[in-house]
Write a protein that holds these residues in place. Structure first.
Motif, mmCIF file in Angstrom:
data_model
loop_
_atom_site.group_PDB
_atom_site.id
_atom_site.type_symbol
_atom_site.label_atom_id
_atom_site.label_comp_id
_atom_site.label_asym_id
_atom_site.label_seq_id
_atom_site.Cartn_x
_atom_site.Cartn_y
_atom_site.Cartn_z
ATOM 1 N N ASP A 1 13.112 18.024 52.404
ATOM 2 C CA ASP A 1 11.649 17.964 52.388
ATOM 3 C C ASP A 1 11.081 17.011 53.429
ATOM 4 O O ASP A 1 9.878 16.735 53.454
ATOM 5 C CB ASP A 1 11.146 17.572 50.997
ATOM 6 N N GLY A 2 11.948 16.487 54.310
ATOM 7 C CA GLY A 2 11.494 15.607 55.376
ATOM 8 C C GLY A 2 11.636 14.126 55.093
ATOM 9 O O GLY A 2 11.412 13.301 55.990
ATOM 10 N N THR A 3 11.990 13.743 53.868
ATOM 11 C CA THR A 3 12.201 12.333 53.543
ATOM 12 C C THR A 3 13.293 11.755 54.437
ATOM 13 O O THR A 3 14.340 12.376 54.637
ATOM 14 C CB THR A 3 12.604 12.167 52.065
ATOM 15 N N GLN A 4 13.041 10.549 54.973
ATOM 16 C CA GLN A 4 13.998 9.912 55.861
ATOM 17 C C GLN A 4 14.316 8.505 55.371
ATOM 18 O O GLN A 4 13.508 7.867 54.690
ATOM 19 C CB GLN A 4 13.457 9.843 57.293
ATOM 20 N N ALA A 5 15.511 8.037 55.728
ATOM 21 C CA ALA A 5 15.914 6.673 55.387
ATOM 22 C C ALA A 5 16.857 6.144 56.456
ATOM 23 O O ALA A 5 17.810 6.831 56.844
ATOM 24 C CB ALA A 5 16.572 6.617 54.018
ATOM 25 N N TYR A 6 16.583 4.924 56.928
ATOM 26 C CA TYR A 6 17.458 4.271 57.909
ATOM 27 C C TYR A 6 18.633 3.615 57.189
ATOM 28 O O TYR A 6 18.508 3.136 56.063
ATOM 29 C CB TYR A 6 16.687 3.208 58.696
ATOM 30 N N TYR A 7 19.786 3.571 57.835
ATOM 31 C CA TYR A 7 20.950 2.905 57.246
ATOM 32 C C TYR A 7 21.657 2.018 58.254
ATOM 33 O O TYR A 7 21.681 2.300 59.454
ATOM 34 C CB TYR A 7 21.941 3.927 56.680
ATOM 35 N N ASP A 8 22.216 0.915 57.749
ATOM 36 C CA ASP A 8 23.224 0.148 58.488
ATOM 37 C C ASP A 8 24.608 0.682 58.146
ATOM 38 O O ASP A 8 25.475 0.776 59.014
ATOM 39 C CB ASP A 8 23.125 -1.335 58.129
ATOM 40 N N LYS A 9 24.788 1.002 56.848
ATOM 41 C CA LYS A 9 26.011 1.652 56.385
ATOM 42 C C LYS A 9 25.617 2.889 55.579
ATOM 43 O O LYS A 9 24.635 2.868 54.831
ATOM 44 C CB LYS A 9 26.846 0.718 55.500
ATOM 45 N N LEU A 10 26.413 3.936 55.732
ATOM 46 C CA LEU A 10 26.161 5.188 55.028
ATOM 47 C C LEU A 10 27.393 5.537 54.197
ATOM 48 O O LEU A 10 28.521 5.415 54.676
ATOM 49 C CB LEU A 10 25.872 6.315 56.028
ATOM 50 N N LEU A 11 27.167 5.956 52.961
ATOM 51 C CA LEU A 11 28.256 6.394 52.085
ATOM 52 C C LEU A 11 28.025 7.854 51.727
ATOM 53 O O LEU A 11 27.002 8.204 51.129
ATOM 54 C CB LEU A 11 28.300 5.545 50.809
ATOM 55 N N ILE A 12 28.973 8.704 52.099
ATOM 56 C CA ILE A 12 28.886 10.125 51.769
ATOM 57 C C ILE A 12 29.759 10.388 50.545
ATOM 58 O O ILE A 12 30.964 10.153 50.565
ATOM 59 C CB ILE A 12 29.339 11.000 52.949
ATOM 60 N N ALA A 13 29.108 10.861 49.476
ATOM 61 C CA ALA A 13 29.822 11.157 48.220
ATOM 62 C C ALA A 13 29.313 12.493 47.700
ATOM 63 O O ALA A 13 28.737 12.582 46.611
ATOM 64 C CB ALA A 13 29.596 10.039 47.213
ATOM 65 N N THR A 14 29.529 13.516 48.503
ATOM 66 C CA THR A 14 28.966 14.842 48.206
ATOM 67 C C THR A 14 29.830 15.665 47.256
ATOM 68 O O THR A 14 29.469 16.793 46.905
ATOM 69 C CB THR A 14 28.750 15.625 49.512
ATOM 70 N N GLY A 15 30.968 15.116 46.840
ATOM 71 C CA GLY A 15 31.763 15.782 45.811
ATOM 72 C C GLY A 15 32.370 17.094 46.252
ATOM 73 O O GLY A 15 32.853 17.227 47.372
ATOM 74 N N SER A 16 32.322 18.071 45.361
ATOM 75 C CA SER A 16 32.955 19.361 45.628
ATOM 76 C C SER A 16 32.017 20.488 45.222
ATOM 77 O O SER A 16 31.004 20.278 44.550
ATOM 78 C CB SER A 16 34.272 19.476 44.860
ATOM 79 N N VAL A 17 32.378 21.670 45.654
ATOM 80 C CA VAL A 17 31.634 22.876 45.280
ATOM 81 C C VAL A 17 32.613 23.840 44.608
ATOM 82 O O VAL A 17 33.798 23.860 44.927
ATOM 83 C CB VAL A 17 30.974 23.547 46.496
ATOM 84 N N PRO A 18 32.133 24.625 43.636
ATOM 85 C CA PRO A 18 33.030 25.576 42.970
ATOM 86 C C PRO A 18 33.488 26.676 43.923
ATOM 87 O O PRO A 18 32.724 27.135 44.780
ATOM 88 C CB PRO A 18 32.168 26.140 41.830
#
Length: 407
Positions: free
Chosen positions: A97-114
């Motif tokens: 939807d266009g929401t943005q956020a700046y990061y110094d560190k990013l953690l990706i925890a997108t899990g799995s898909v069936p």
């Protein structure tokens, strides 16, 4: 000024990392979390009791909205907050939807898909997976007006879905390509015992075959054709055939991916500013689908994010503890028994108890416990620490307490 940590994925792995980070370094980061579901962090393992009707959605929340507020965490959740891009040069996360956020560190925890198998007719209404709260709500709705359910997959998720739908009043058949249930955690004997117990509860099974075709009537599933030539009535089909690491975003933004998002021993990706944990990652060639190793990843990753002296991540000894429809199971190591190994077996059909130990060179190489898992931790300790079991050999199968009493 605090550093900015952005977490993509509001599930158990990501939030366990955040929880551990808050304990280790509560004032180090301003934390922003993006989640695709309109909820706080909940326990996916407890989706089955929600399907049964034993629990409500509120009962399975690990972190409700108040927890995020209490710890000053900004939570963006819902379909519109699904992250669709990351500008790695500017270090900005961008949601649908266009929401943005700046990061110094990013953690990706997108899990799995069936894993949805490419079966003809799979797009019919009534064909679904069992992964999220929305799936459970859809299954409950179908069970109120439909009669016949088929579950494809005889693993833990498939059996739990089948049991839940059966308790909702549906006639349920489980179809499994392998010749016995839970074929990754059990051998033929234990699988047969599980099948017999589940049949006594009203479930039906078609083993050693799969679904070749899905037949729809007016856009809704009505039957499935099996590879053995038989046809089953099906108002609902649950695909529980496994999971795949959700690395679509990581691949899109150019991170190193193979079978999963490739991480090093500190859970860092190929971008030094980006970490990853959970079912989406690949560490030393291994993928993960159980809670214990994922929570260990979270603990190690949090220490690195906290700039603490942290251990390297090491995969745990593979061991599976399950409670399937009230039946306790445990397996670890090579429980099938390779050539040259010795088997010690105990069976009590009346009590539905089955124990098998694989012994090689006076060491436990594998353990399988069905119906009685009281000694699982002891056996696992003997296995992991390579303890010579020769002095215990005669009474080993009976467990730690009888041996201690005899001594």
């Amino acid at each position: 000024m605090k550093l900015k940590l952005v977490v993509i994925g509001n599930g158990m792995a990501g939030m366990r990392t955040v929880e551990s980070l808050i304990e280790s370094a509560p004032d180090l980061y301003d934390i922003t979390v993006f989640g695709a579901e309109p909820y706080g962090n909940y326990n996916r393992i407890l989706l089955t009791p929600v399907l049964y009707g034993e629990k409500r959605v509120d009962d399975i929340m690990i972190h409700d909205f108040a927890w995020y507020h209490k710890h000053g965490i900004t939570l963006y959740c819902g379909p519109g907050k699904t992250v669709v891009d990351v500008d790695r040069e500017k270090q900005i996360v961008i949601a649908r939807d266009g929401t943005q956020a700046y990061y110094d560190k990013l953690l990706i925890a997108t899990g799995s898909v069936p894993l949805i198998l490419p079966i003809p007719g799979r797009d019919a209404d009534g064909v679904m997976s069992f992964r999220e709260i929305a799936d459970v709500e859809a299954m409950i709705e179908k069970s109120e007006t439909r009669q016949h359910a088929v579950v494809l997959g005889g693993g833990l998720l498939g059996i739990e879905a089948a049991n839940g739908l059966q308790q909702r009043g549906m006639n349920v058949t489980v179809v499994n390509r392998a010749g016995h249930l839970l074929n990754r955690q059990l051998d033929d004997q234990a699988g047969a015992m599980l099948k017999k117990q589940l049949e006594s509860k009203g479930l039906s099974f078609k083993l050693g075959c799969t679904i070749n075709n899905i037949i729809a009537f007016e856009g809704h599933i009505s039957q499935v054709e099996l590879s053995d030539g038989s046809v089953l009535q099906a108002d609902l089909l649950i695909m529980a055939t496994g999971i795949l690491p959700n690395m679509m975003l990581a691949r899109h933004i150019g991170l190193d991916c193979d079978k999963g998002i490739v991480v090093d021993d500190s859970l860092r990706t190929s971008d030094p500013a980006i970490y990853s944990v959970g079912e989406c990652v690949q560490h030393r060639g291994e993928l993960f689908g159980l809670v214990a190793p994922v929570y260990e990843q979270a603990k190690v990753c949090a220490q690195h994010l906290a700039h603490k002296k942290a251990p390297v991540y090491q995969s745990l000894q593979p061991a599976t503890r399950l409670k399937v429809t009230g039946i306790d199971l445990f397996s670890a190591g090579d429980f099938t028994g390779e050539a040259g190994a010795e088997q010690i077996v105990f069976i009590d059909p009346a009590l539905n108890i089955y124990k098998k130990l694989i012994i090689k060179n006076s060491l436990i190489a594998g353990v399988l416990l069905y119906g009685d898992t009281a000694d699982s931790a002891w056996y696992l300790d003997l296995l992991k620490n390579k303890i010579d079991i020769s002095p215990l050999r005669d009474g080993l199968i009976f467990g730690q307490t009888p041996l201690s009493a005899a001594a």
